[in-house]
Design an enzyme around this catalytic site. Structure first.
Site, mmCIF file in Angstrom:
data_model
loop_
_atom_site.group_PDB
_atom_site.id
_atom_site.type_symbol
_atom_site.label_atom_id
_atom_site.label_comp_id
_atom_site.label_asym_id
_atom_site.label_seq_id
_atom_site.Cartn_x
_atom_site.Cartn_y
_atom_site.Cartn_z
ATOM 1 C CE LYS A 14 -2.206 -1.266 3.837
ATOM 2 N NZ LYS A 14 -1.602 -2.593 4.105
ATOM 3 N NE ARG A 89 -5.289 -1.771 9.514
ATOM 4 C CZ ARG A 89 -4.164 -1.357 8.918
ATOM 5 N NH1 ARG A 89 -4.098 -0.171 8.369
ATOM 6 N NH2 ARG A 89 -3.115 -2.133 8.901
ATOM 7 N NE ARG A 128 7.945 -2.825 6.736
ATOM 8 C CZ ARG A 128 6.658 -2.552 6.566
ATOM 9 N NH1 ARG A 128 6.287 -1.778 5.571
ATOM 10 N NH2 ARG A 128 5.755 -3.063 7.364
ATOM 11 N NE ARG A 134 5.471 -0.958 10.282
ATOM 12 C CZ ARG A 134 4.456 -0.891 9.440
ATOM 13 N NH1 ARG A 134 4.567 -0.200 8.318
ATOM 14 N NH2 ARG A 134 3.324 -1.501 9.715
ATOM 15 N NE ARG A 145 1.477 -5.533 10.933
ATOM 16 C CZ ARG A 145 2.633 -5.338 10.286
ATOM 17 N NH1 ARG A 145 3.762 -5.848 10.750
ATOM 18 N NH2 ARG A 145 2.648 -4.616 9.182
HETATM 19 P P1 AP5 Z 1 4.630 -1.646 1.991
HETATM 20 O O1 AP5 Z 1 4.467 -0.811 0.781
HETATM 21 O O2 AP5 Z 1 5.198 -1.025 3.213
HETATM 22 O O3 AP5 Z 1 3.260 -2.403 2.335
HETATM 23 P P2 AP5 Z 1 2.030 -1.902 3.182
HETATM 24 O O4 AP5 Z 1 0.843 -2.565 2.588
HETATM 25 O O5 AP5 Z 1 2.042 -0.426 3.280
HETATM 26 O O6 AP5 Z 1 2.399 -2.632 4.549
HETATM 27 P P3 AP5 Z 1 2.258 -2.097 6.025
HETATM 28 O O7 AP5 Z 1 3.118 -2.999 6.858
HETATM 29 O O8 AP5 Z 1 2.472 -0.650 6.123
HETATM 30 O O9 AP5 Z 1 0.746 -2.454 6.266
HETATM 31 P P4 AP5 Z 1 -0.080 -2.473 7.556
HETATM 32 O O10 AP5 Z 1 -1.441 -2.390 7.005
HETATM 33 O O11 AP5 Z 1 0.203 -3.633 8.432
HETATM 34 O O12 AP5 Z 1 0.475 -1.235 8.383
HETATM 35 P P5 AP5 Z 1 -0.101 0.188 8.727
HETATM 36 O O13 AP5 Z 1 1.047 1.092 8.856
HETATM 37 O O14 AP5 Z 1 -1.208 0.569 7.832
HETATM 38 O O15 AP5 Z 1 5.512 -2.907 1.577
HETATM 39 C C1 AP5 Z 1 5.932 -3.831 2.552
HETATM 40 C C2 AP5 Z 1 7.366 -4.303 2.228
HETATM 41 O O16 AP5 Z 1 7.349 -5.027 1.015
HETATM 42 C C3 AP5 Z 1 8.343 -3.136 2.014
HETATM 43 O O17 AP5 Z 1 9.578 -3.474 2.553
HETATM 44 C C4 AP5 Z 1 8.403 -2.996 0.491
HETATM 45 O O18 AP5 Z 1 9.627 -2.488 0.057
HETATM 46 C C5 AP5 Z 1 8.188 -4.423 0.035
HETATM 47 N N1 AP5 Z 1 7.485 -4.512 -1.253
HETATM 48 C C6 AP5 Z 1 6.437 -3.748 -1.673
HETATM 49 N N2 AP5 Z 1 6.047 -4.116 -2.912
HETATM 50 C C7 AP5 Z 1 6.849 -5.153 -3.267
HETATM 51 C C8 AP5 Z 1 6.934 -5.979 -4.439
HETATM 52 N N3 AP5 Z 1 6.118 -5.801 -5.478
HETATM 53 N N4 AP5 Z 1 7.873 -6.946 -4.453
HETATM 54 C C9 AP5 Z 1 8.709 -7.135 -3.387
HETATM 55 N N5 AP5 Z 1 8.692 -6.393 -2.265
HETATM 56 C C10 AP5 Z 1 7.761 -5.410 -2.201
HETATM 57 O O19 AP5 Z 1 -0.744 -0.068 10.185
HETATM 58 C C11 AP5 Z 1 0.074 -0.392 11.289
HETATM 59 C C12 AP5 Z 1 -0.761 -0.493 12.546
HETATM 60 O O20 AP5 Z 1 -1.357 0.796 12.840
HETATM 61 C C13 AP5 Z 1 -1.957 -1.443 12.503
HETATM 62 O O21 AP5 Z 1 -1.575 -2.768 12.808
HETATM 63 C C14 AP5 Z 1 -2.883 -0.829 13.569
HETATM 64 O O22 AP5 Z 1 -2.431 -1.157 14.858
HETATM 65 C C15 AP5 Z 1 -2.679 0.666 13.364
HETATM 66 N N6 AP5 Z 1 -3.628 1.244 12.392
HETATM 67 C C16 AP5 Z 1 -3.311 1.808 11.191
HETATM 68 N N7 AP5 Z 1 -4.417 2.199 10.529
HETATM 69 C C17 AP5 Z 1 -5.465 1.869 11.320
HETATM 70 C C18 AP5 Z 1 -6.876 1.990 11.157
HETATM 71 N N8 AP5 Z 1 -7.411 2.506 10.034
HETATM 72 N N9 AP5 Z 1 -7.677 1.534 12.167
HETATM 73 C C19 AP5 Z 1 -7.132 0.995 13.285
HETATM 74 N N10 AP5 Z 1 -5.805 0.846 13.494
HETATM 75 C C20 AP5 Z 1 -4.967 1.271 12.509
HETATM 76 MG MG MG Z 2 2.130 0.941 4.902
#
Ligand code: AP5
Ligand code: MG
Length: 189
Positions: A14, A89, A128, A134, A145
């Site tokens: 994402k 979410r 990562r 992280r 997760r």
């Molecule tokens: P990346 O682009 O970082 O993926 P992402 O989908 O953004 O993954 P996140 O870990 O950020 O998702 P998440 O939903 O768990 O975390 P969030 O911060 O939203 O890519 C991941 C890795 O893969 C990178 O190293 C990248 O380089 C690599 N990659 C990407 N594309 C690739 C490809 N094509 N090939 C190979 N490698 C690739 O949420 C974190 C926490 O915050 C949640 O658990 C929750 O506690 C809280 N939170 C956030 N939003 C909410 C909400 N709306 N409601 C409640 N709690 C929330």
């Molecule tokens: Mg992200």
């Protein structure tokens, strides 16, 4: 206004694809995860609360996240559009977003579902975790997760299908190839 929901499991790309969308379409980006991590870093009250949930791989309460979203949206008044990353979410968050946008005479233009096999998600996030440190990128928390994603977030796929906004994206392959599929979908809106 181009309002894009970028959706997918943890590690589905994402954040990675949002950067490319911002560069091509010149819209604003809000990642609720990035907002929360910045609050944790700054040591705010919200950050302290957020850390408790994030370290356990659990979602923060809907009301808290919806408030953050509404405030950020208000700060984007002159924008050409917004990409919502990591929000909504839950069904309650999707309903809140629909209402918030309707109050501004807008709607979600498209929901992009980055579909990536589970073993690849795990490999990406472990990698990562080793590189960037992280806090929630360790095997135990990643598993939590993913459970939360399947139980609380994945039901949004049906919700957005019913809303007529759903677009499947093949989320594995090269970052460029995935972006090409995304851009094709956006250009068709
Ligand atoms: P990346 O682009 O970082 O993926 P992402 O989908 O953004 O993954 P996140 O870990 O950020 O998702 P998440 O939903 O768990 O975390 P969030 O911060 O939203 O890519 C991941 C890795 O893969 C990178 O190293 C990248 O380089 C690599 N990659 C990407 N594309 C690739 C490809 N094509 N090939 C190979 N490698 C690739 O949420 C974190 C926490 O915050 C949640 O658990 C929750 O506690 C809280 N939170 C956030 N939003 C909410 C909400 N709306 N409601 C409640 N709690 C929330
Ligand atoms: Mg992200």
């Amino acid at each position: 206004m181009l309002n894009i929901v970028i959706f997918g499991a943890p590690g589905s790309g994402k954040g990675t694809q949002s950067e490319r969308i911002v560069a091509k379409y010149g819209i604003n980006h809000i990642s609720t995860g990035d907002v929360l991590r910045a609050e944790i870093k700054a040591g705010t009250e919200l950050g302290v609360t957020a850390k408790g949930y994030i370290d356990q791989g659990q979602l923060l309460p809907d009301e808290l996240i919806i408030d953050i979203l509404a405030n950020t949206l208000d700060s984007f008044k002159e924008s050409k559009g917004v990409i919502f990353d990591g929000f909504p979410r839950t069904i309650a968050q999707a309903e809140a977003l629909k209402k918030m946008l309707a109050e501004r005479g807008q709607e979600v233009s498209i929901m992009l579902d980055l579909d990536v096999p589970e073993d690849e998600l795990m490999t990406r996030l472990i990698k990562r975790g080793l590189e960037s440190g992280r806090a929630d990128d360790n095997e135990e928390t990643i598993k939590k997760r993913l459970v939360v994603y399947h139980s609380q977030t994945a039901p949004l796929i049906e919700w957005y299908k019913n809303d007529g906004k759903y677009q499947h994206i093949h989320g594995s392959g090269t970052m460029e190839g995935i972006f090409a599929e995304i851009a094709e979908a956006i250009d068709k809106i």
